[in-house]
Design a protein around this motif. Structure first.
Motif, mmCIF file in Angstrom:
data_model
loop_
_atom_site.group_PDB
_atom_site.id
_atom_site.type_symbol
_atom_site.label_atom_id
_atom_site.label_comp_id
_atom_site.label_asym_id
_atom_site.label_seq_id
_atom_site.Cartn_x
_atom_site.Cartn_y
_atom_site.Cartn_z
ATOM 1 N N HIS A 105 0.827 -1.213 0.000
ATOM 2 C CA HIS A 105 0.000 0.000 0.000
ATOM 3 C C HIS A 105 0.856 1.255 0.000
ATOM 4 C CE1 HIS A 105 -3.712 -2.187 0.978
ATOM 5 N NE2 HIS A 105 -2.964 -2.921 1.795
ATOM 6 N N VAL A 106 0.461 2.204 -0.835
ATOM 7 C CA VAL A 106 1.049 3.534 -0.801
ATOM 8 C C VAL A 106 -0.065 4.489 -0.394
ATOM 9 C CG1 VAL A 106 2.182 5.359 -2.124
ATOM 10 C CG2 VAL A 106 2.687 2.943 -2.623
ATOM 11 N N ILE A 107 0.164 5.251 0.665
ATOM 12 C CA ILE A 107 -0.878 6.159 1.158
ATOM 13 C C ILE A 107 -0.390 7.590 1.072
ATOM 14 C CG2 ILE A 107 -2.314 6.782 3.131
ATOM 15 C CD1 ILE A 107 -1.829 3.793 4.034
ATOM 16 N N GLU A 108 -1.106 8.375 0.291
ATOM 17 C CA GLU A 108 -0.735 9.777 0.127
ATOM 18 C C GLU A 108 -1.546 10.648 1.082
ATOM 19 O OE1 GLU A 108 -1.946 11.416 -3.640
ATOM 20 O OE2 GLU A 108 -1.365 13.430 -3.028
ATOM 21 N N PHE A 109 -0.847 11.432 1.894
ATOM 22 C CA PHE A 109 -1.484 12.369 2.821
ATOM 23 C C PHE A 109 -1.535 13.730 2.145
ATOM 24 C CE2 PHE A 109 -1.162 10.322 7.135
ATOM 25 C CZ PHE A 109 -0.688 9.106 6.697
ATOM 26 N N ASP A 110 -2.731 14.235 1.928
ATOM 27 C CA ASP A 110 -2.871 15.510 1.228
ATOM 28 C C ASP A 110 -3.169 16.619 2.237
ATOM 29 O OD1 ASP A 110 -3.158 17.395 -0.714
ATOM 30 O OD2 ASP A 110 -4.953 16.526 -1.619
ATOM 31 N N VAL A 111 -2.265 17.577 2.352
ATOM 32 C CA VAL A 111 -2.427 18.715 3.275
ATOM 33 C C VAL A 111 -1.867 19.973 2.595
ATOM 34 C CG1 VAL A 111 -1.813 19.647 5.549
ATOM 35 C CG2 VAL A 111 -2.129 17.187 5.289
ATOM 36 N N PRO A 112 -2.652 21.064 2.519
ATOM 37 C CA PRO A 112 -2.139 22.282 1.878
ATOM 38 C C PRO A 112 -0.978 22.917 2.639
ATOM 39 C CG PRO A 112 -4.506 22.475 2.400
ATOM 40 C CD PRO A 112 -4.039 21.211 3.012
ATOM 41 N N ASP A 113 -0.139 23.622 1.898
ATOM 42 C CA ASP A 113 1.089 24.197 2.475
ATOM 43 C C ASP A 113 0.825 25.097 3.687
ATOM 44 O OD1 ASP A 113 2.272 22.891 0.397
ATOM 45 O OD2 ASP A 113 3.256 24.636 -0.479
ATOM 46 N N ASP A 114 -0.230 25.902 3.645
ATOM 47 C CA ASP A 114 -0.468 26.821 4.763
ATOM 48 C C ASP A 114 -0.751 26.079 6.064
ATOM 49 O OD1 ASP A 114 -0.086 28.873 3.075
ATOM 50 O OD2 ASP A 114 -2.211 29.383 2.820
ATOM 51 N N ALA A 185 2.020 2.450 -10.922
ATOM 52 C CA ALA A 185 2.342 1.111 -10.406
ATOM 53 C C ALA A 185 1.067 0.401 -9.960
ATOM 54 C CB ALA A 185 3.337 1.220 -9.240
ATOM 55 N N ALA A 186 0.145 1.153 -9.361
ATOM 56 C CA ALA A 186 -1.114 0.552 -8.906
ATOM 57 C C ALA A 186 -1.964 0.110 -10.107
ATOM 58 C CB ALA A 186 -1.887 1.545 -8.045
ATOM 59 N N GLU A 187 -1.970 0.930 -11.160
ATOM 60 C CA GLU A 187 -2.710 0.552 -12.368
ATOM 61 C C GLU A 187 -2.167 -0.747 -12.953
ATOM 62 O OE1 GLU A 187 -2.435 3.925 -15.010
ATOM 63 O OE2 GLU A 187 -3.710 5.127 -13.666
ATOM 64 N N GLN A 188 -0.871 -0.960 -12.773
ATOM 65 C CA GLN A 188 -0.248 -2.184 -13.294
ATOM 66 C C GLN A 188 -0.325 -3.339 -12.304
ATOM 67 O OE1 GLN A 188 3.625 -0.641 -14.292
ATOM 68 N NE2 GLN A 188 2.905 0.311 -16.190
ATOM 69 N N GLY A 189 -1.061 -3.119 -11.211
ATOM 70 C CA GLY A 189 -1.267 -4.193 -10.243
ATOM 71 C C GLY A 189 -0.095 -4.460 -9.315
ATOM 72 N N GLN A 190 0.869 -3.518 -9.256
ATOM 73 C CA GLN A 190 2.058 -3.764 -8.423
ATOM 74 C C GLN A 190 1.873 -3.350 -6.969
ATOM 75 O OE1 GLN A 190 5.045 -1.611 -10.594
ATOM 76 N NE2 GLN A 190 4.778 -2.871 -12.404
ATOM 77 N N THR A 191 0.892 -2.488 -6.718
ATOM 78 C CA THR A 191 0.639 -2.023 -5.352
ATOM 79 C C THR A 191 -0.787 -1.471 -5.294
ATOM 80 O OG1 THR A 191 1.566 -0.667 -3.550
ATOM 81 C CG2 THR A 191 1.498 0.363 -5.729
ATOM 82 N N HIS A 192 -1.215 -1.033 -4.117
ATOM 83 C CA HIS A 192 -2.486 -0.321 -3.984
ATOM 84 C C HIS A 192 -2.175 1.119 -3.635
ATOM 85 C CE1 HIS A 192 -3.626 -4.535 -3.144
ATOM 86 N NE2 HIS A 192 -4.665 -4.203 -3.893
ATOM 87 N N SER A 206 -6.750 8.402 11.412
ATOM 88 C CA SER A 206 -6.462 7.011 11.827
ATOM 89 C C SER A 206 -7.612 6.083 11.428
ATOM 90 C CB SER A 206 -6.262 6.928 13.347
ATOM 91 O OG SER A 206 -5.185 7.722 13.758
ATOM 92 N N GLN A 207 -8.850 6.539 11.656
ATOM 93 C CA GLN A 207 -10.017 5.719 11.304
ATOM 94 C C GLN A 207 -10.068 5.459 9.805
ATOM 95 O OE1 GLN A 207 -11.641 4.105 13.560
ATOM 96 N NE2 GLN A 207 -10.222 5.217 14.899
ATOM 97 N N HIS A 208 -9.755 6.490 9.045
ATOM 98 C CA HIS A 208 -9.739 6.337 7.584
ATOM 99 C C HIS A 208 -8.690 5.298 7.173
ATOM 100 C CE1 HIS A 208 -9.787 8.550 3.423
ATOM 101 N NE2 HIS A 208 -10.120 7.291 3.334
ATOM 102 N N LEU A 209 -7.539 5.352 7.812
ATOM 103 C CA LEU A 209 -6.464 4.392 7.488
ATOM 104 C C LEU A 209 -6.894 2.959 7.771
ATOM 105 C CD1 LEU A 209 -3.354 6.356 8.806
ATOM 106 C CD2 LEU A 209 -3.750 5.592 6.453
ATOM 107 N N VAL A 210 -7.582 2.763 8.872
ATOM 108 C CA VAL A 210 -8.037 1.413 9.209
ATOM 109 C C VAL A 210 -9.003 0.902 8.137
ATOM 110 C CG1 VAL A 210 -9.361 0.057 10.879
ATOM 111 C CG2 VAL A 210 -7.628 1.680 11.677
ATOM 112 N N LYS A 211 -9.881 1.796 7.663
ATOM 113 C CA LYS A 211 -10.814 1.399 6.593
ATOM 114 C C LYS A 211 -10.060 1.010 5.323
ATOM 115 C CE LYS A 211 -14.996 4.043 7.567
ATOM 116 N NZ LYS A 211 -15.887 5.046 6.956
ATOM 117 N N LEU A 212 -9.011 1.777 5.033
ATOM 118 C CA LEU A 212 -8.255 1.503 3.805
ATOM 119 C C LEU A 212 -7.467 0.199 3.890
ATOM 120 C CD1 LEU A 212 -6.728 5.038 3.068
ATOM 121 C CD2 LEU A 212 -8.560 3.909 1.810
ATOM 122 N N LEU A 213 -6.897 -0.058 5.070
ATOM 123 C CA LEU A 213 -5.961 -1.179 5.203
ATOM 124 C C LEU A 213 -6.634 -2.465 5.673
ATOM 125 C CD1 LEU A 213 -3.029 0.835 6.833
ATOM 126 C CD2 LEU A 213 -3.197 0.049 4.461
ATOM 127 N N GLY A 214 -7.826 -2.338 6.238
ATOM 128 C CA GLY A 214 -8.550 -3.511 6.694
ATOM 129 C C GLY A 214 -8.116 -4.008 8.050
#
Ligand code: ADP
Ligand code: ADP
Ligand code: ADP
Length: 214
Positions: A105-114, A185-192, A206-214
């Motif tokens: 799994h690759v998890i991207e955390f999106d947070v604006p610069d400010d 890489a995910a499109e090619q099935g190498q990761t999520h 944290s709750q969101h991560l648990v949903k994503l990772l199971g």
């Protein structure tokens, strides 16, 4: 479970790594923490890294790749690991792939610069454990002290605003390229690949991560 936490400095990777470590029983591999430990020890690696880190720049790919390869080969990584702060460049990601180090799994955390700049101004850390606090958003039980050991919390040398802005610029120039790299890489099935809104409260993320990772 082998996981990459991807996101700007201050996006909340270290905070969530502490949560995921205890939830899934896999070690956090923070290249930043490893470099800061080397600086504290006064090793040759630390001496080479200190100036670069204080300037908010990236340490050389070769040096970091060597460090990570050595770390993931250790016994405690047999069931997985959490990479926090690595890879940060395309050559680092390629080197991982070439070394046969796959990720689930690759998890991207999106947070604006400010938001990042505000978070960094209140960040306090416990270097020995990697635990991270914020004066307002995640305060320690006793001001200035780590919750578990009572040891003193410190401000990182590179958390001054000018250096934070420099690090953010480097993130957008170099590390953000990894978003496209791992989506492909995910499109090619190498990761999520998962994208998450890192501006929510610590517990919601944290709750969101648990949903994503199971
Ligand atoms: P943050 O948690 O704020 O994102 P880190 O602790 O990950 O910061 O990194 C601090 C500094 O250590 C970086 O600014 C950089 O100088 C160096 N560093 C850490 N990881 C890497 C890496 N993978 N490649 C190059 N430099 C790194
Ligand atoms: P990174 O490892 O990505 O550099 P950290 O986990 O060290 O980021 O978080 C940076 C700062 O922001 C810390 O002071 C931390 O306590 C705080 N922080 C982390 N996650 C959140 C969140 N979801 N909301 C508000 N503050 C947060
Ligand atoms: P992906 O980027 O992997 O497609 P999604 O954003 O679609 O992930 O969300 C995956 C799962 O996480 C879904 O079950 C969704 O309901 C849940 N989810 C999405 N956003 C949040 C959130 N902010 N908090 C908690 N759960 C969320």
């Amino acid at each position: 479970m082998r996981i990459i936490l991807l996101g700007a400095p201050g996006a909340g990777k270290g905070t969530q790594a502490q949560f995921l470590m205890s939830k899934y029983g896999i070690p956090q591999i923070s290249t930043g923490d490893m470099l800061r430990a080397a600086i504290k020890e006064g090793s040759e690696l630390g001496l080479a890294a200190k100036k670069i880190m204080d300037a908010g720049q990236l340490v050389s790919d070769d040096l970091i790749i060597g460090l990570v390869k050595e770390r993931v080969a250790k016994a405690d990584c047999a069931n997985g690991f959490l990479l926090d702060g690595f890879p940060r460049t395309i050559p680092q990601a390629d080197a991982m792939k070439d070394a046969g180090i796959d990720v689930d799994h690759v998890i991207e955390f999106d947070v604006p610069d400010d938001v990042i700049v505000e978070r960094m101004s209140g960040r306090r850390v416990h270097p020995a454990s990697g635990r991270v606090y914020h004066l307002v958003y995640n305060p320690p039980k006793v001001a200035g002290q780590d919750d578990e050991t009572g040891e003193e919390l410190v401000i990182r040398a590179d958390d001054v605003e000018a250096t934070v802005r420099k690090r953010l610029a480097i993130y957008h120039e170099q590390t953000e390229l990894l978003v496209g790299y791992y989506r492909k890489a995910a499109e090619q099935g190498q990761t999520h690949y998962h994208h998450l809104d890192g501006t929510q409260a610590v517990d919601a993320v944290s709750q969101h991560l648990v949903k994503l990772l199971g």
